[in-house]
Motif scaffolding. Sequence first.
Motif, PDB file in Angstrom:
ATOM      1  N   GLY A  45       0.779  -1.228   0.000  1.00  0.00           N
ATOM      2  CA  GLY A  45       0.000   0.000   0.000  1.00  0.00           C
ATOM      3  C   GLY A  45       0.812   1.279   0.000  1.00  0.00           C
ATOM      4  O   GLY A  45       0.276   2.360  -0.189  1.00  0.00           O
ATOM      5  N   ALA A  46       2.139   1.180   0.195  1.00  0.00           N
ATOM      6  CA  ALA A  46       2.985   2.371   0.208  1.00  0.00           C
ATOM      7  C   ALA A  46       3.212   2.862  -1.218  1.00  0.00           C
ATOM      8  O   ALA A  46       3.166   2.082  -2.166  1.00  0.00           O
ATOM      9  N   GLN A  47       3.468   4.135  -1.358  1.00  0.00           N
ATOM     10  CA  GLN A  47       3.713   4.745  -2.666  1.00  0.00           C
ATOM     11  C   GLN A  47       5.189   5.078  -2.825  1.00  0.00           C
ATOM     12  O   GLN A  47       5.806   5.608  -1.906  1.00  0.00           O
ATOM     13  N   LEU A  48       5.736   4.796  -3.999  1.00  0.00           N
ATOM     14  CA  LEU A  48       7.117   5.154  -4.294  1.00  0.00           C
ATOM     15  C   LEU A  48       7.186   6.638  -4.607  1.00  0.00           C
ATOM     16  O   LEU A  48       6.448   7.129  -5.447  1.00  0.00           O
ATOM     17  N   GLU A  49       8.057   7.349  -3.910  1.00  0.00           N
ATOM     18  CA  GLU A  49       8.147   8.798  -4.055  1.00  0.00           C
ATOM     19  C   GLU A  49       9.394   9.232  -4.809  1.00  0.00           C
ATOM     20  O   GLU A  49       9.722  10.408  -4.811  1.00  0.00           O
ATOM     21  N   PHE A  50      10.081   8.305  -5.456  1.00  0.00           N
ATOM     22  CA  PHE A  50      11.330   8.622  -6.127  1.00  0.00           C
ATOM     23  C   PHE A  50      11.288   8.212  -7.589  1.00  0.00           C
ATOM     24  O   PHE A  50      10.689   7.205  -7.947  1.00  0.00           O
ATOM     25  N   SER A  51      11.990   8.984  -8.413  1.00  0.00           N
ATOM     26  CA  SER A  51      12.150   8.617  -9.817  1.00  0.00           C
ATOM     27  C   SER A  51      13.163   7.468  -9.904  1.00  0.00           C
ATOM     28  O   SER A  51      13.827   7.131  -8.916  1.00  0.00           O
ATOM     29  N   LYS A  52      13.294   6.897 -11.094  1.00  0.00           N
ATOM     30  CA  LYS A  52      14.293   5.848 -11.299  1.00  0.00           C
ATOM     31  C   LYS A  52      15.691   6.338 -10.927  1.00  0.00           C
ATOM     32  O   LYS A  52      16.437   5.636 -10.256  1.00  0.00           O
ATOM     33  N   SER A  53      16.031   7.530 -11.366  1.00  0.00           N
ATOM     34  CA  SER A  53      17.382   8.038 -11.093  1.00  0.00           C
ATOM     35  C   SER A  53      17.582   8.309  -9.606  1.00  0.00           C
ATOM     36  O   SER A  53      18.664   8.060  -9.066  1.00  0.00           O
ATOM     37  N   GLU A  54      16.558   8.805  -8.923  1.00  0.00           N
ATOM     38  CA  GLU A  54      16.675   9.062  -7.477  1.00  0.00           C
ATOM     39  C   GLU A  54      16.813   7.762  -6.694  1.00  0.00           C
ATOM     40  O   GLU A  54      17.648   7.662  -5.792  1.00  0.00           O
ATOM     41  N   LEU A  55      16.018   6.753  -7.027  1.00  0.00           N
ATOM     42  CA  LEU A  55      16.093   5.474  -6.324  1.00  0.00           C
ATOM     43  C   LEU A  55      17.441   4.802  -6.591  1.00  0.00           C
ATOM     44  O   LEU A  55      18.058   4.250  -5.679  1.00  0.00           O
ATOM     45  N   THR A  56      17.909   4.888  -7.820  1.00  0.00           N
ATOM     46  CA  THR A  56      19.217   4.331  -8.160  1.00  0.00           C
ATOM     47  C   THR A  56      20.317   5.030  -7.362  1.00  0.00           C
ATOM     48  O   THR A  56      21.232   4.375  -6.852  1.00  0.00           O
ATOM     49  N   ALA A  57      20.220   6.343  -7.220  1.00  0.00           N
ATOM     50  CA  ALA A  57      21.213   7.095  -6.437  1.00  0.00           C
ATOM     51  C   ALA A  57      21.197   6.662  -4.974  1.00  0.00           C
ATOM     52  O   ALA A  57      22.260   6.528  -4.352  1.00  0.00           O
ATOM     53  N   LEU A  58      20.015   6.416  -4.412  1.00  0.00           N
ATOM     54  CA  LEU A  58      19.923   5.949  -3.025  1.00  0.00           C
ATOM     55  C   LEU A  58      20.589   4.588  -2.865  1.00  0.00           C
ATOM     56  O   LEU A  58      21.338   4.356  -1.904  1.00  0.00           O
ATOM     57  N   VAL A  59      20.320   3.696  -3.791  1.00  0.00           N
ATOM     58  CA  VAL A  59      20.942   2.374  -3.745  1.00  0.00           C
ATOM     59  C   VAL A  59      22.456   2.517  -3.831  1.00  0.00           C
ATOM     60  O   VAL A  59      23.194   1.869  -3.078  1.00  0.00           O
ATOM     61  N   ASN A  60      22.930   3.383  -4.716  1.00  0.00           N
ATOM     62  CA  ASN A  60      24.371   3.568  -4.862  1.00  0.00           C
ATOM     63  C   ASN A  60      25.007   4.147  -3.601  1.00  0.00           C
ATOM     64  O   ASN A  60      26.141   3.782  -3.266  1.00  0.00           O
ATOM     65  N   LEU A  61      24.305   5.011  -2.902  1.00  0.00           N
ATOM     66  CA  LEU A  61      24.832   5.523  -1.628  1.00  0.00           C
ATOM     67  C   LEU A  61      25.077   4.368  -0.663  1.00  0.00           C
ATOM     68  O   LEU A  61      26.134   4.272  -0.039  1.00  0.00           O
ATOM     69  N   ALA A  62      24.096   3.493  -0.528  1.00  0.00           N
ATOM     70  CA  ALA A  62      24.234   2.355   0.386  1.00  0.00           C
ATOM     71  C   ALA A  62      25.317   1.392  -0.088  1.00  0.00           C
ATOM     72  O   ALA A  62      26.153   0.944   0.707  1.00  0.00           O
ATOM     73  N   VAL A  63      25.317   1.071  -1.374  1.00  0.00           N
ATOM     74  CA  VAL A  63      26.315   0.154  -1.932  1.00  0.00           C
ATOM     75  C   VAL A  63      27.726   0.684  -1.695  1.00  0.00           C
ATOM     76  O   VAL A  63      28.625  -0.059  -1.286  1.00  0.00           O
ATOM     77  N   ASN A  64      27.931   1.968  -1.929  1.00  0.00           N
ATOM     78  CA  ASN A  64      29.267   2.547  -1.737  1.00  0.00           C
ATOM     79  C   ASN A  64      29.695   2.538  -0.270  1.00  0.00           C
ATOM     80  O   ASN A  64      30.873   2.314   0.032  1.00  0.00           O
ATOM     81  N   GLU A  65      28.763   2.748   0.661  1.00  0.00           N
ATOM     82  CA  GLU A  65      29.099   2.669   2.087  1.00  0.00           C
ATOM     83  C   GLU A  65      29.486   1.245   2.474  1.00  0.00           C
ATOM     84  O   GLU A  65      30.411   1.037   3.253  1.00  0.00           O
ATOM     85  N   ILE A  66      28.787   0.270   1.924  1.00  0.00           N
ATOM     86  CA  ILE A  66      29.110  -1.130   2.201  1.00  0.00           C
ATOM     87  C   ILE A  66      30.498  -1.461   1.682  1.00  0.00           C
ATOM     88  O   ILE A  66      31.303  -2.105   2.366  1.00  0.00           O
ATOM     89  N   LYS A  67      30.803  -1.004   0.469  1.00  0.00           N
ATOM     90  CA  LYS A  67      32.141  -1.228  -0.103  1.00  0.00           C
ATOM     91  C   LYS A  67      33.221  -0.563   0.744  1.00  0.00           C
ATOM     92  O   LYS A  67      34.269  -1.165   1.010  1.00  0.00           O
ATOM     93  N   LYS A  68      32.977   0.688   1.172  1.00  0.00           N
ATOM     94  CA  LYS A  68      33.959   1.406   1.992  1.00  0.00           C
ATOM     95  C   LYS A  68      34.227   0.679   3.305  1.00  0.00           C
ATOM     96  O   LYS A  68      35.324   0.756   3.843  1.00  0.00           O
ATOM     97  N   ALA A  69      33.216  -0.025   3.816  1.00  0.00           N
ATOM     98  CA  ALA A  69      33.375  -0.768   5.070  1.00  0.00           C
ATOM     99  C   ALA A  69      34.082  -2.104   4.855  1.00  0.00           C
ATOM    100  O   ALA A  69      34.344  -2.826   5.815  1.00  0.00           O
ATOM    101  N   GLY A  70      34.376  -2.435   3.597  1.00  0.00           N
ATOM    102  CA  GLY A  70      35.113  -3.663   3.312  1.00  0.00           C
ATOM    103  C   GLY A  70      34.253  -4.881   3.040  1.00  0.00           C
ATOM    104  O   GLY A  70      34.767  -6.005   3.007  1.00  0.00           O
TER     105      GLY A  70
END
Length: 92
Positions: A45-70
């Motif tokens: 029932g939740a609504q997505l509030e992000f465009s494809k590019s915004e959601l992709t950027a959010l995923v990349n933020l998390a992915v890059n933090e995981i990589k930085k942590a090793g």
Amino acid sequence: MLDFAAIDFETAKKNAVSQTKKALSYLSGKKITAPVAVDIELEKGAQLEFSKSELTALVNLAVNEIKKAGYNPLVYSSVSWFNDRFEVEEIA
């Protein structure tokens, strides 16, 4: 030893990095033998509030933090989400 660790972060730009770092803090000092997953989905029932590019950027933020942590990141989502809601070729 942990065989799997997952991060489920709030999908808000200001929280993506802090939520990922908080989740990674729980893994500190533990031996991880599998990827750390970023789980991207909505509650029923939740609504997505992000465009494809915004959601992709959010995923990349998390992915890059995981990589930085090793750790090795893994993006967990349904096939339809990957096809319809991400710029898959842009995921880090």
